[in-house]
Each structure stands twice: as structure tokens, then as C-alpha cells.
Scaffold this motif. Structure first.
Motif, PDB file in Angstrom:
ATOM      1  N   GLN A  18       0.041 -13.913  -4.251  1.00  0.00           N
ATOM      2  CA  GLN A  18       0.470 -15.306  -4.069  1.00  0.00           C
ATOM      3  C   GLN A  18       1.329 -15.571  -5.343  1.00  0.00           C
ATOM      4  OE1 GLN A  18      -2.581 -18.276  -3.954  1.00  0.00           O
ATOM      5  NE2 GLN A  18      -3.402 -17.062  -1.990  1.00  0.00           N
ATOM      6  N   GLY A  19       2.170 -14.513  -5.720  1.00  0.00           N
ATOM      7  CA  GLY A  19       3.431 -14.671  -6.503  1.00  0.00           C
ATOM      8  C   GLY A  19       3.018 -14.113  -7.929  1.00  0.00           C
ATOM      9  N   LYS A  20       1.922 -13.708  -8.186  1.00  0.00           N
ATOM     10  CA  LYS A  20       1.476 -13.257  -9.443  1.00  0.00           C
ATOM     11  C   LYS A  20       1.186 -11.772  -9.802  1.00  0.00           C
ATOM     12  CE  LYS A  20      -1.900 -14.411 -13.129  1.00  0.00           C
ATOM     13  NZ  LYS A  20      -3.112 -15.167 -13.578  1.00  0.00           N
ATOM     14  N   GLY A  21       1.539 -11.208 -10.605  1.00  0.00           N
ATOM     15  CA  GLY A  21       1.571  -9.955 -10.768  1.00  0.00           C
ATOM     16  C   GLY A  21       0.502  -9.618 -11.792  1.00  0.00           C
ATOM     17  N   THR A  22       0.125  -8.117 -12.101  1.00  0.00           N
ATOM     18  CA  THR A  22      -0.823  -7.798 -13.154  1.00  0.00           C
ATOM     19  C   THR A  22       0.025  -6.855 -14.125  1.00  0.00           C
ATOM     20  OG1 THR A  22      -1.607  -6.249 -11.817  1.00  0.00           O
ATOM     21  CG2 THR A  22      -2.719  -8.306 -11.785  1.00  0.00           C
ATOM     22  N   THR A  23      -0.786  -6.643 -15.137  1.00  0.00           N
ATOM     23  CA  THR A  23      -0.313  -5.753 -16.122  1.00  0.00           C
ATOM     24  C   THR A  23       0.306  -4.376 -15.535  1.00  0.00           C
ATOM     25  OG1 THR A  23      -1.514  -6.731 -17.909  1.00  0.00           O
ATOM     26  CG2 THR A  23      -0.608  -4.528 -18.424  1.00  0.00           C
ATOM     27  N   MET A  24      -0.385  -3.701 -14.682  1.00  0.00           N
ATOM     28  CA  MET A  24      -0.199  -2.426 -14.481  1.00  0.00           C
ATOM     29  C   MET A  24      -0.881  -2.418 -12.871  1.00  0.00           C
ATOM     30  SD  MET A  24      -0.857   0.306 -17.537  1.00  0.00           S
ATOM     31  CE  MET A  24      -0.198   1.677 -16.581  1.00  0.00           C
ATOM     32  N   GLU A  25      -0.550  -1.183 -12.189  1.00  0.00           N
ATOM     33  CA  GLU A  25      -1.006  -0.926 -10.998  1.00  0.00           C
ATOM     34  C   GLU A  25      -1.092   0.448 -10.796  1.00  0.00           C
ATOM     35  OE1 GLU A  25      -0.214  -1.721  -6.300  1.00  0.00           O
ATOM     36  OE2 GLU A  25       0.907  -3.003  -7.776  1.00  0.00           O
ATOM     37  N   LEU A  26      -2.335   0.811 -10.103  1.00  0.00           N
ATOM     38  CA  LEU A  26      -2.732   2.331  -9.947  1.00  0.00           C
ATOM     39  C   LEU A  26      -2.682   2.535  -8.463  1.00  0.00           C
ATOM     40  CD1 LEU A  26      -4.195   4.776 -10.298  1.00  0.00           C
ATOM     41  CD2 LEU A  26      -6.211   3.604 -10.646  1.00  0.00           C
ATOM     42  N   HIS A  27      -2.068   3.665  -7.831  1.00  0.00           N
ATOM     43  CA  HIS A  27      -2.086   4.064  -6.562  1.00  0.00           C
ATOM     44  C   HIS A  27      -2.532   5.394  -6.482  1.00  0.00           C
ATOM     45  CE1 HIS A  27       1.920   1.526  -5.792  1.00  0.00           C
ATOM     46  NE2 HIS A  27       0.850   0.684  -5.903  1.00  0.00           N
ATOM     47  N   PHE A  28      -3.656   5.151  -5.476  1.00  0.00           N
ATOM     48  CA  PHE A  28      -4.181   6.699  -5.029  1.00  0.00           C
ATOM     49  C   PHE A  28      -3.753   7.070  -3.669  1.00  0.00           C
ATOM     50  CE2 PHE A  28      -7.496   4.918  -7.593  1.00  0.00           C
ATOM     51  CZ  PHE A  28      -8.215   5.738  -8.454  1.00  0.00           C
ATOM     52  N   VAL A  29      -3.155   8.295  -3.497  1.00  0.00           N
ATOM     53  CA  VAL A  29      -2.098   8.492  -2.425  1.00  0.00           C
ATOM     54  C   VAL A  29      -3.016   9.521  -1.560  1.00  0.00           C
ATOM     55  CG1 VAL A  29      -0.024   9.350  -1.654  1.00  0.00           C
ATOM     56  CG2 VAL A  29       0.143   8.130  -3.521  1.00  0.00           C
ATOM     57  N   HIS A  30      -3.084   9.264  -0.240  1.00  0.00           N
ATOM     58  CA  HIS A  30      -4.054  10.066   0.704  1.00  0.00           C
ATOM     59  C   HIS A  30      -3.116  10.624   1.876  1.00  0.00           C
ATOM     60  CE1 HIS A  30      -6.408   7.312  -1.418  1.00  0.00           C
ATOM     61  NE2 HIS A  30      -7.453   8.248  -1.470  1.00  0.00           N
ATOM     62  N   LYS A  31      -3.519  11.695   2.352  1.00  0.00           N
ATOM     63  CA  LYS A  31      -2.735  12.271   3.601  1.00  0.00           C
ATOM     64  C   LYS A  31      -3.731  12.769   4.682  1.00  0.00           C
ATOM     65  CE  LYS A  31      -0.394  15.763   3.355  1.00  0.00           C
ATOM     66  NZ  LYS A  31       0.855  16.836   2.700  1.00  0.00           N
ATOM     67  N   ASN A  32      -3.670  12.592   5.886  1.00  0.00           N
ATOM     68  CA  ASN A  32      -4.246  13.132   6.920  1.00  0.00           C
ATOM     69  C   ASN A  32      -4.015  14.180   7.449  1.00  0.00           C
ATOM     70  OD1 ASN A  32      -2.374  12.354   8.790  1.00  0.00           O
ATOM     71  ND2 ASN A  32      -3.557  10.655   9.825  1.00  0.00           N
ATOM     72  N   ALA A  33      -4.677  14.782   8.522  1.00  0.00           N
ATOM     73  CA  ALA A  33      -4.374  15.973   9.272  1.00  0.00           C
ATOM     74  C   ALA A  33      -2.628  16.205   9.619  1.00  0.00           C
ATOM     75  CB  ALA A  33      -5.485  16.432  10.003  1.00  0.00           C
ATOM     76  N   GLN A  34      -2.357  15.115  10.026  1.00  0.00           N
ATOM     77  CA  GLN A  34      -1.143  14.882  10.768  1.00  0.00           C
ATOM     78  C   GLN A  34       0.022  14.689   9.809  1.00  0.00           C
ATOM     79  OE1 GLN A  34      -4.094  13.037  11.929  1.00  0.00           O
ATOM     80  NE2 GLN A  34      -4.181  14.926  13.187  1.00  0.00           N
ATOM     81  N   GLY A  35      -0.445  14.351   8.533  1.00  0.00           N
ATOM     82  CA  GLY A  35       0.730  14.279   7.490  1.00  0.00           C
ATOM     83  C   GLY A  35       0.949  12.792   6.987  1.00  0.00           C
ATOM     84  N   ARG A  36       0.167  11.899   7.776  1.00  0.00           N
ATOM     85  CA  ARG A  36       0.204  10.389   7.525  1.00  0.00           C
ATOM     86  C   ARG A  36      -0.428   9.897   6.184  1.00  0.00           C
ATOM     87  NH1 ARG A  36      -0.566  10.858  13.137  1.00  0.00           N
ATOM     88  NH2 ARG A  36       1.348  10.165  14.406  1.00  0.00           N
ATOM     89  N   LEU A  37       0.118   9.075   5.775  1.00  0.00           N
ATOM     90  CA  LEU A  37      -0.207   8.411   4.410  1.00  0.00           C
ATOM     91  C   LEU A  37      -0.820   7.368   4.281  1.00  0.00           C
ATOM     92  CD1 LEU A  37       3.045   9.478   2.184  1.00  0.00           C
ATOM     93  CD2 LEU A  37       1.095  10.728   2.606  1.00  0.00           C
TER      94      LEU A  37
END
Length: 281
Positions: free
Chosen positions: A152-171
């Protein structure tokens, strides 16, 4: 003529050869400090998969986010895509049921890499999330400062992204919003090992419990999006957890010193739905 004596011409030639050898050795040392390209990428870090020079991009200036689509080399989706990330997370009124997500992370040592844009933690096999019964293996996690998504328009100090992939290569990406708060945080052990220069990597001596980097509640916002860095590929399943986690002021300052700004601004939502998932463990 004494066979051990050298003519001035031979002495000059020897000096040139010696100088060339020293120069090549110095280049090899510099190249060896650069990060290795990921699997499937060009063998040379300054080339893309087609063998053309890789386009340089940044978070500010002439190569900043609003220019990514003009940098070529498959970056056009950054401008023309209709499902770009990040976005402002404001739930709609849709009655569509969100995907059920469970997290199964295993404690393990990680290799922290300074890739020039962020600190990326490469992880061994064994950790995954399950989205509607389909497994996605954790590939890596990394950070952005300030946060990329807003609520709702408000951000935070930082952001963490966990990146995953399936057997077909989709994320599928699991996003965690990090809010600056006094005291010790779950990131303290990682911050002791942050590589301070592009191309450097640091292997953590102890196993890292990734579950401690997540909030207790797993309810989150879900939507169809993209990578938040070039080439901005779409088709990414996004879940951004609603509850924030703490990062200490000192940790935020240390990261800001390495990367003063490492976030892409929010993108148009267009006709995408933002759904809210139920808590899962």
C-alpha cells in the motif's frame, strides 16, 4: 666472439618478451578474482550466451532501471513486459483461491558472493518450497536495499529473495521484507562474512538455518511477475510474506556501504490479481 655475450638487439628483444610475460601474468590474476559465470552462461563473463559483449546495467544513472529495456541483448522485456516485478502489494477483491505454499529449508553452509549488484548466497541442494503440490528447489538467496516491493505504497529497509526452480526450469521466488529494528537479528552470522569487493566469495564456516531468516507467520501476497533484474524474464511465481523480519541498524548500514541503492522501482500492475495466501509452515 664470446657466446655468452648478447648484442644490444638481442638484449632489447629479451626485455620485451619478459615484460609481455609479466603483463599476462598480472591479467590472469585479475581475471581469477572475477565471479565465474553461472551454468548455461557464456564462458567469458564479458559476453552473453550469443557470444556478444554483455550489456552492463546499474540501479542508477544512464544504465538505471528506466533504461534497462534500451540496453539490448534481450533486455527488451524490462520495458515491454506486462507482468513485471516488483509491484505495490495491494490486495484486490478477487475470490480466486491462492496457491498453497510450504517451506522445507535445511540448515547448510552457504557461499556468499559479491556479484557487483548484491550479495548472493549460493546454497547446496536439499532445500525447497512446494507450490500447490509442485516442488521448487532453492537455488540461491540475495538482498535488495531498500525493499523492491511496497505494501500500500510503503516500503521497508531491505528485502530478501529466495529464488527457486522446478524440474521444468520455471521460477518461484519467496520474498521477505526486512525492517530495521534495534537488537540482534537472525542475519548476524551472515553479516560477519559479507564479501566486500565485487567478485569475492566467502564460504560460511557454520551451517546456516534458513528458517530463522523467515518470519513466524507464512501468510503472503501472491501474484504473477518477473525477475527484478535484467533480462526481466516473466513467468515467475511470486510470494511476498506479509510479516516482516528484523535487520539491525548496523547491518543495514554495512549493506548500504556496499550497495547504496539496489532496488528496482515498482512496476505497473496492469490487470494482474494480487492474492493473499493463508499461513503455512
Amino acid at each position: 666472439m664470446n657466446p655468452s655475450a648478447r648484442s644490444p638487439r638481442r638484449a632489447t628483444l629479451l626485455a620485451v618478451v619478459l615484460a609481455s610475460t609479466i603483463t599476462l601474468g598480472a591479467c590472469s590474476a585479475v581475471d581469477g578474482d572475477k565471479p565465474k559465470p553461472p551454468a548455461g552462461a557464456s564462458a567469458k563473463p564479458d559476453q552473453d550466451k550469443s557470444g556478444k559483449p554483455a550489456a552492463h546495467w546499474s540501479y542508477e544513472g544512464a544504465e538505471g532501471p528506466d533504461k534497462w529495456g534500451d540496453l539490448g541483448h534481450g533486455f527488451g522485456t524490462c520495458t515491454t513486459g506486462r507482468e513485471q516485478s516488483p509491484i505495490d502489494l495491494t490486495p484486490g477483491t478477487a475470490q480466486k483461491k491462492p496457491a498453497a505454499i510450504t517451506v522445507d529449508y535445511k540448515p547448510a553452509p552457504v557461499k556468499l558472493e559479491n556479484n557487483g549488484h548484491t550479495i548472493q548466497a549460493n546454497v547446496p541442494a536439499g532445500s525447497r518450497i512446494t507450490v500447490d503440490g509442485a516442488p521448487y528447489e532453492l537455488q540461491q538467496f540475495h538482498f535488495h536495499l531498500p525493499s523492491e516491493h511496497t505494501v500500500q505504497g510503503k516500503g521497508t529497509t531491505m528485502e530478501l529473495h529466495f529464488v527457486h526452480k522446478n524440474a521444468q526450469g520455471r521460477l518461484a521466488v519467496l520474498g521477505v521484507l526486512m525492517e530495521e529494528k534495534p537488537g540482534t537479528s537472525a542475519f548476524a552470522a551472515l553479516w560477519k562474512s559479507l564479501p566486500d569487493r565485487e567478485g569475492r566469495t566467502v564460504q560460511t564456516a557454520q551451517a546456516v538455518d534458513l528458517n530463522k531468516l523467515l518470519p513466524a507467520q507464512r501468510a503472503g501476497y501472491q501474484y504473477a511477475g518477473s525477475l527484478t533484474t535484467p533480462p526481466c524474464s516473466e513467468g515467475v511465481k511470486w510470494t511476498v510474506l506479509k510479516e516482516t523480519v528484523a535487520v539491525s541498524p548496523d547491518e543495514a548500514a554495512a549493506y548500504r556501504k556496499l550497495f547504496p541503492k539496489s532496488n528496482r522501482p515498482v512496476q505497473p500492475q496492469h490487470d494482474r490479481e494480487v492474492l493473499v495466501s493463508d499461513p503455512q509452515s
